[in-house]
Design a protein around this motif. Structure first.
Motif, PDB file in Angstrom:
ATOM      1  N   ASP A  26      -1.330  15.633 -34.363  1.00  0.00           N
ATOM      2  CA  ASP A  26      -0.793  14.568 -34.940  1.00  0.00           C
ATOM      3  C   ASP A  26      -1.103  13.257 -34.431  1.00  0.00           C
ATOM      4  O   ASP A  26      -2.360  13.236 -33.600  1.00  0.00           O
ATOM      5  N   LYS A  27      -0.766  12.325 -34.524  1.00  0.00           N
ATOM      6  CA  LYS A  27      -1.190  10.735 -34.120  1.00  0.00           C
ATOM      7  C   LYS A  27      -1.378  10.716 -32.636  1.00  0.00           C
ATOM      8  O   LYS A  27      -0.395  11.508 -32.048  1.00  0.00           O
ATOM      9  N   LYS A  28      -2.242  10.395 -32.162  1.00  0.00           N
ATOM     10  CA  LYS A  28      -2.308  10.179 -30.703  1.00  0.00           C
ATOM     11  C   LYS A  28      -1.520   9.265 -30.174  1.00  0.00           C
ATOM     12  O   LYS A  28      -1.451   8.117 -30.422  1.00  0.00           O
ATOM     13  N   LYS A  29      -0.736   9.749 -29.188  1.00  0.00           N
ATOM     14  CA  LYS A  29       0.169   8.727 -28.352  1.00  0.00           C
ATOM     15  C   LYS A  29      -0.102   8.778 -26.650  1.00  0.00           C
ATOM     16  O   LYS A  29      -0.952   9.651 -26.306  1.00  0.00           O
ATOM     17  N   VAL A  30       0.524   8.020 -26.155  1.00  0.00           N
ATOM     18  CA  VAL A  30       0.594   7.736 -24.577  1.00  0.00           C
ATOM     19  C   VAL A  30       1.046   9.075 -23.890  1.00  0.00           C
ATOM     20  O   VAL A  30       2.021   9.268 -24.312  1.00  0.00           O
ATOM     21  N   ASP A  31       0.095   9.759 -22.935  1.00  0.00           N
ATOM     22  CA  ASP A  31       0.596  10.930 -22.298  1.00  0.00           C
ATOM     23  C   ASP A  31       1.778  10.422 -21.445  1.00  0.00           C
ATOM     24  O   ASP A  31       1.680   9.400 -20.857  1.00  0.00           O
ATOM     25  N   VAL A  32       2.706  11.223 -21.172  1.00  0.00           N
ATOM     26  CA  VAL A  32       3.904  10.588 -20.191  1.00  0.00           C
ATOM     27  C   VAL A  32       3.208  10.458 -18.679  1.00  0.00           C
ATOM     28  O   VAL A  32       3.767   9.406 -18.266  1.00  0.00           O
ATOM     29  N   ASP A  33       2.476  11.222 -18.258  1.00  0.00           N
ATOM     30  CA  ASP A  33       1.654  10.939 -17.051  1.00  0.00           C
ATOM     31  C   ASP A  33       0.940   9.735 -16.894  1.00  0.00           C
ATOM     32  O   ASP A  33       1.060   9.096 -15.915  1.00  0.00           O
ATOM     33  N   ALA A  34       0.278   9.359 -18.005  1.00  0.00           N
ATOM     34  CA  ALA A  34      -0.328   8.136 -18.121  1.00  0.00           C
ATOM     35  C   ALA A  34       0.580   6.940 -18.093  1.00  0.00           C
ATOM     36  O   ALA A  34       0.330   5.968 -17.415  1.00  0.00           O
TER      37      ALA A  34
END
Length: 451
Positions: free
Chosen positions: A121-129
């Motif tokens: 799916d659409k790339k989103k910001v990783d929670v760790d980042a």
């Protein structure tokens, strides 16, 4: 990782057979389906669950390519579901291996059991980042906020790439680095930071305040490709920018024209889109054979006249297939083997069949120093090396603005001024120097001293 996961998915993690779900409508999703099928896994176990598209079409933005891929999926017995959104996994039970996925559709909810789940799916910001960015006290507005020179709110930290977005003071929320060529952006970032590592270079001065309000201009093309279901080698090269529906693009008067050869059925589809100025604006290839990607990228932004008068040859029917040149089989004269067939090119000379875009004349365009040569010619035209009262660039500007009325044909007038003022001799000299300097890589071109 993909090979190990898919092989496990074909027989299950504990020996059971099960479904493999590929979720998303991106190019990665289609490539993953093809990779799974290439492991000789039965297509009936593969389920492609596609999300709604903002363009109203697939990621290919081409009905021809989309229909070919859909037909290949159908032949492979892959189940395809459209306009689906992931609602929950394992009936809401978290922190477990995914064995059940539920999706919302235009009608009834869709539930699929699985032994492997690939999410594209659409790339989103990783929670760790996000946590790292937040703890560093950097401004985060859906993405990491930067200015036109890659700076975050911390002057010592720069950022680039699809994780970033421009500050709202530019009033350009729809633009980000994801719209441009990542290699070009990386080059610009490296150029701005080079003085930090090389003390011999002059430090980059801060741009004027009025220029800091503008976004930088990137001109490099964007290229995307891969091997799709059906064994198709796909490549799409286009100008950077916001993607719009192909139908709306074609409705504009400045769209230009398309040169198309081959067909999907034969696996030799090739499309070149020329804009209103006869410059190559996009290239789309779908072939059953591998593609010379780096060479085709070099064609972007070139004028059709530079491509051996591409339009005139195409209109005259001399190019029936961009992958292979126009050829005519002819019997050899008597006394030769009658089963031997010669090949005549459009010039009437006997030569072996070859690709139009792999013929000797285009080797100089594929050379890695060709862009430097073009830049040198441009600087030559803009310089004062030609002693004339009015530079050719200023002459063109006056004609375009209507300040100068030219009797007769404007193009013929400019060509006459170009030759009369000495520009042509300087350009020819620069061209000969380019061919001479690169003679080891371009031996097919004649130059002074060998003729």
């Amino acid at each position: 990782m993909l090979r190990e996961s898919v092989l496990l998915g074909s027989v299950g993690f504990w020996g059971e057979r099960g479904n493999i779900i590929v979720y998303g409508s991106t190019m990665d999703a289609y490539i993953t389906v093809n990779t799974i099928l290439s492991f000789r896994i039965d297509g009936s176990f593969v389920h492609l669950v596609k999300t709604p598209s903002n363009l109203g079409s697939s990621c290919f933005n081409s009905p021809v390519i989309e229909s070919a891929v859909e037909e290949a999926l159908k032949k492979a017995n892959v189940s395809v579901y459209s306009n689906c959104l992931l609602a929950q996994c394992n009936n809401g039970k978290l922190h477990q291996r995914i064995t059940l996925a539920t999706f919302t559709t235009d009608s009834q909810p869709l539930s699929l059991k699985c032994v492997a789940f690939f999410n594209f799916d659409k790339k989103k910001v990783d929670v760790d980042a996000f946590r790292a960015i937040n703890k560093a006290c950097l401004v985060f507005d859906g993405k990491l906020v930067i200015d036109s020179t890659f700076h975050t709110n911390d002057i010592t930290i720069r950022a680039a790439g699809s994780l970033t977005k421009y500050s709202r003071r530019y009033f350009a929320d729809q633009w980000s680095h994801a719209n441009f060529n990542s290699k070009e952006i990386g080059f610009q970032l490296a150029a701005l930071m080079l003085h930090l590592f090389d003390p011999t270079l002059e430090q980059v001065t801060k741009p004027p305040a009025e220029l800091d309000k503008l976004l930088p201009t990137y001109t490099g093309c964007k290229a995307i490709g891969g091997i799709l279901p059906g064994g198709y080698h796909y490549l799409h090269i286009s100008k950077p920018g916001i993607i719009s529906c192909v139908d709306s693009q074609k409705s504009r008067p400045e769209y230009g024209r398309e040169l198309i050869t081959g067909s999907i059925d034969k696996g030799n589809y090739f499309e070149i889109h020329l804009n209103q100025y006869s410059m190559v604006e996009s290239i789309t290839c779908l072939s059953l054979k591998s593609l010379p990607v780096s060479n085709y990228i070099c064609l972007y932004g070139q004028h059709e006249r530079l491509l051996n008068n591409l339009c005139s040859r195409f209109d005259e029917g001399l190019i029936s297939d961009f992958y292979r040149s126009f050829t005519i089989p002819v019997q050899r004269p008597k006394g030769k083997d009658v089963n031997t067939v010669a090949t005549l090119t459009a010039t009437g000379k006997v030569c072996p069949s070859n690709s139009y875009l792999r013929e000797p004349w285009c080797m100089c365009i594929y050379h890695d120093r060709f862009m430097d040569f073009k830049q040198e010619v441009r600087q030559l035209i803009e310089s004062n090396k030609v002693n004339v009262d009015e530079p050719i660039e200023e002459l063109i500007r006056r004609i375009a603005d209507g300040e100068l009325l030219v009797p007769g044909n404007t193009k013929a007038y400019l060509e006459e001024q170009f030759a009369k003022n000495g520009y042509q001799k300087l350009v020819e000299k620069t061209l000969l120097n380019y061919l001479s300097y690169n003679r080891y890589h371009l031996p097919m071109f004649a130059r002074p001293g060998i003729v």
